[in-house]
Scaffold this motif. Structure first.
Motif, PDB file in Angstrom:
ATOM      1  N   GLY A 284       0.837  -1.197   0.000  1.00 42.12           N
ATOM      2  CA  GLY A 284       0.000   0.000   0.000  1.00 42.12           C
ATOM      3  C   GLY A 284       0.864   1.237   0.000  1.00 42.12           C
ATOM      4  N   ASP A 285       0.220   2.371   0.190  1.00 38.77           N
ATOM      5  CA  ASP A 285       0.941   3.643   0.208  1.00 38.77           C
ATOM      6  C   ASP A 285       1.377   4.039   1.616  1.00 38.77           C
ATOM      7  OD1 ASP A 285       0.650   3.944  -2.528  1.00 38.77           O
ATOM      8  OD2 ASP A 285      -1.240   5.021  -2.343  1.00 38.77           O
ATOM      9  N   VAL A 286       0.570   3.683   2.629  1.00 37.72           N
ATOM     10  CA  VAL A 286       0.868   4.061   4.014  1.00 37.72           C
ATOM     11  C   VAL A 286       0.579   2.878   4.926  1.00 37.72           C
ATOM     12  CG1 VAL A 286       0.374   5.659   5.906  1.00 37.72           C
ATOM     13  CG2 VAL A 286       0.251   6.474   3.544  1.00 37.72           C
ATOM     14  N   GLY A 287       1.474   2.622   5.872  1.00 36.28           N
ATOM     15  CA  GLY A 287       1.262   1.579   6.863  1.00 36.28           C
ATOM     16  C   GLY A 287       1.482   2.125   8.260  1.00 36.28           C
ATOM     17  N   ARG A 288       0.632   1.742   9.187  1.00 36.82           N
ATOM     18  CA  ARG A 288       0.777   2.176  10.588  1.00 36.82           C
ATOM     19  C   ARG A 288       0.833   0.945  11.486  1.00 36.82           C
ATOM     20  NH1 ARG A 288       0.066   7.604  10.885  1.00 36.82           N
ATOM     21  NH2 ARG A 288      -0.980   8.601   9.121  1.00 36.82           N
ATOM     22  N   TYR A 289       1.619   1.050  12.571  1.00 39.11           N
ATOM     23  CA  TYR A 289       1.836  -0.106  13.431  1.00 39.11           C
ATOM     24  C   TYR A 289       1.776   0.312  14.891  1.00 39.11           C
ATOM     25  CZ  TYR A 289       4.340  -3.845  15.822  1.00 39.11           C
ATOM     26  OH  TYR A 289       4.700  -4.834  16.694  1.00 39.11           O
ATOM     27  N   TRP A 290       0.968  -0.433  15.675  1.00 36.26           N
ATOM     28  CA  TRP A 290       0.861  -0.254  17.117  1.00 36.26           C
ATOM     29  C   TRP A 290       1.438  -1.502  17.775  1.00 36.26           C
ATOM     30  CZ3 TRP A 290      -2.614   1.179  13.483  1.00 36.26           C
ATOM     31  CH2 TRP A 290      -3.039   2.518  13.480  1.00 36.26           C
ATOM     32  N   ARG A 291       2.654  -1.371  18.300  1.00 34.71           N
ATOM     33  CA  ARG A 291       3.365  -2.540  18.808  1.00 34.71           C
ATOM     34  C   ARG A 291       2.635  -3.200  19.972  1.00 34.71           C
ATOM     35  NH1 ARG A 291       8.628  -1.670  22.500  1.00 34.71           N
ATOM     36  NH2 ARG A 291       8.606  -3.675  23.564  1.00 34.71           N
ATOM     37  N   ALA A 292       2.157  -2.408  20.942  1.00 30.60           N
ATOM     38  CA  ALA A 292       1.516  -2.981  22.126  1.00 30.60           C
ATOM     39  C   ALA A 292       0.254  -3.745  21.766  1.00 30.60           C
ATOM     40  CB  ALA A 292       1.204  -1.877  23.131  1.00 30.60           C
TER      41      ALA A 292
END
Length: 577
Positions: A284-292
């Protein structure tokens, strides 16, 4: 998706000596005036022997034993030295030691110091020490005015936690700014970092990476061609073809930013997330990640690719979300808004979808539609159950409807409350209609003419297929079937309530794969140069034909005769009381 690779950015916390700025201050610190050019170097008492004279036209003092000099805040010690009086310079030999402000100490086998430029060059087993680091090299240049040390013959730097080697190095002892270039290798207790340029500014607490950089550790590897890390805010920013690899996952993007304090990361530009074990790739164009939370979100025309056996499943939507509950958990993929599915034997669309990768079940919600071979399936919600990487079952819940076209483009239809479709080698072989079953099927003569319509009602039905075409229908529990000949057919007899043909909405390969998985465009072949043919001799033009009158009839080309279609038996029906 558990993007553990982003945790690798924590390694930069162990870089008290990492990265170096290229800025060199042009002036000394405020409030401190450097010795004026030409200030004489002072010989301190204590030398064992002094021999003065004119050697080769130069005024030289030869000093032997416990030699020491001072100029401003700098001291020079050695076993013996030549003091050039005309040049205001010193050449020192054996056990050379230079100290400035009691903070920086440089030792070596031999040294030369120019009192006018306040520059020193120390060679042979050189060691520089200050409160932060220890540097060893074979040759070191030191500017006492700017308080800058640099080398180009290879250096080895240590501090309590790290070891660093490079071919070239630069260290500003005044601003505590570091810079290393060429064959840089930093080793910590957990990681090894190699690159071409590494810089660190201790004032802003920001480390800089330039050129191809590789970080190898127990938890995974990182590659990037540019990046920064702020040791105060603990925010890392990797750029230019950034890739992070762990034993289970691979992440790529034009830019990868991770905030360790918030345990939150963002990837932008050509984002690619790959799960190695089941060969699932999300782009994709943008990826977001929340580790917890173990949660990853990709948007900007995202597409998921899952290669299974010889079939490849593509899943596109406005947003794709992967959630993992524990380490090494395949997780669940959520897709929503304008979901599209493409596979060689299956096409589909819906508004939201859940793909449970643990048990290989795909849930379709909100106006789902599936196409398999010539069949269209609709319901309020559906399930696709995979087995050994192939379609095993489809379950349709509420307002279930199957439509298929025959060779004469008539619509055969089956509807009911719920349905279960069974597949073999990804081909439809049986459908159980459970509750309020209805059907409309056309009987054909050799696939060329309609002989009538079979219309039936039953509590339940069982349909069997051969090569994805209906073979038999069994009516179970209170059947009511009728056969309507063509001359008695009415429009209401040809369509069941709720019928809709949505072939125009069927997704295409290009529509699903989009820009992220589209094959690269082939370069156009350049036209071959041809020689210009020789000019032909002019000939007399033939007389033009007369135009046909306006009322003349137009001529038509005769169509080619149609090829005969081989005969196929019509579907058989069975009624069970």
């Amino acid at each position: 998706m558990h993007l553990r690779f982003l945790l690798l950015s924590l390694l930069l916390l162990a870089l008290p000596l990492a990265g170096w700025a290229q800025r060199r201050p042009a002036t000394p610190p405020a409030g401190q005036e450097p010795p004026k050019k030409g200030q004489r170097i002072e010989l301190l008492p204590g030398a064992g022997q002094l021999i003065g004279g004119d050697f080769n036209g130069q005024q030289i003092r030869k000093l032997i034993g416990n030699v020491s000099f001072r100029q401003g805040d700098a001291y020079l010690y050695c076993d013996s030295a030549y003091q050039y009086l005309d040049r205001n310079a010193i050449e020192a030999f054996s056990n050379v030691r230079m100290v400035q402000n009691d903070t920086v100490t440089i030792t070596g086998d031999r040294g030369f110091y120019d009192g006018d430029t306040r520059r020193a060059r120390i060679t042979g087993n050189v060691v520089l020490r200050d409160p932060r680091i220890t540097l060893t090299t074979q040759a070191l240049d030191y500017d006492l005015t700017r308080k800058v040390a640099y080398y180009s013959t290879g250096g080895h730097i240590t501090d309590p936690e790290n070891v660093l080697d490079s071919q070239k190095g630069y260290y500003n002892t005044q601003t505590q700014v570091f810079s290393f270039r060429t064959n840089v290798k930093l080793v910590t207790k957990d990681y090894t970092i190699t690159n071409d340029t590494l810089q660190y500014n201790t004032q802003s607490k920001v480390a800089y990476f330039f050129g191809p950089t590789r970080i190898v550790g127990k938890q995974g590897n990182i590659y990037a061609e540019k990046g920064t890390y702020n040791t105060v805010s603990r925010v890392s920013d990797f750029q230019r073809n950034a890739k992070i690899e762990t034993p289970n996952y691979l992440l790529g993007g034009d830019q990868l930013v991770y905030d360790e304090a918030r345990q939150y990361g963002v990837a932008r530009g050509n984002v690619s997330m790959t799960a190695k074990k089941d060969n699932v790739v999300i782009r994709g164009d943008v990826g977001r990640y929340w580790r917890a939370l173990g949660r990853a979100k990709v948007y900007g025309s995202p597409v998921m690719r899952n290669i299974t056996d010889r079939d490849t499943l593509y899943l596109a939507a406005d947003t794709l979300v992967n959630v993992e509950a524990r380490v090494n958990d395949p997780g669940i993929v959520y897709a929503y808004r304008r979901v599209r599915i493409y596979r060689r034997d299956l096409l589909g669309r819906c508004d939201s979808l859940t793909y449970n990768r643990r048990d290989s079940v795909i849930y379709l919600n909100t106006r789902p539609v599936l196409w398999n071979e010539q069949n269209q399936l609709t319901a309020d919600s559906m399930e696709i159950r995979m087995r050994r990487q192939k379609i095993d079952q489809m379950r349709l819940y509420a307002n279930s409807f199957i439509v298929g076209q025959d060779t004469l483009l008539n619509f055969n239809q089956v509807k009911g409350r719920n349905m279960v479709a069974y597949f073999q080698n990804s081909k439809l072989r049986k459908v159980d209609v459970l509750g309020n079953a209805e059907s409309v099927y056309y009987a054909l003569d050799n696939d060329t003419a309609v002989t009538g319509v079979n219309k039936a009602l039953s509590a339940n039905m069982a349909l069997r297929f051969a090569e994805s075409k209906l073979s038999t229908i069994s009516f179970l529990t209170n059947p009511d079937a009728s056969f309507i000949p063509p001359h008695e057919l009415k429009p209401e007899d040809t369509k069941l309530k709720g019928f809709q043909w949505l072939i125009a909405q069927r997704p295409t390969r290009q529509n699903v794969l989009g820009k992220h998985f589209a094959p690269p465009a082939k370069a156009k072949a350049k036209p071959k140069k041809t020689t210009k043919p020789a000019a032909k001799p002019k000939t007399k033009a033939a007389p033009a034909r007369k135009a046909a009158p306006a009322n003349a009839p137009a001529t038509k080309a005769k169509p080619a005769p149609a090829k005969p279609v081989p005969a196929k038996p019509a579907a058989r029906t069975k009624t069970q009381p």
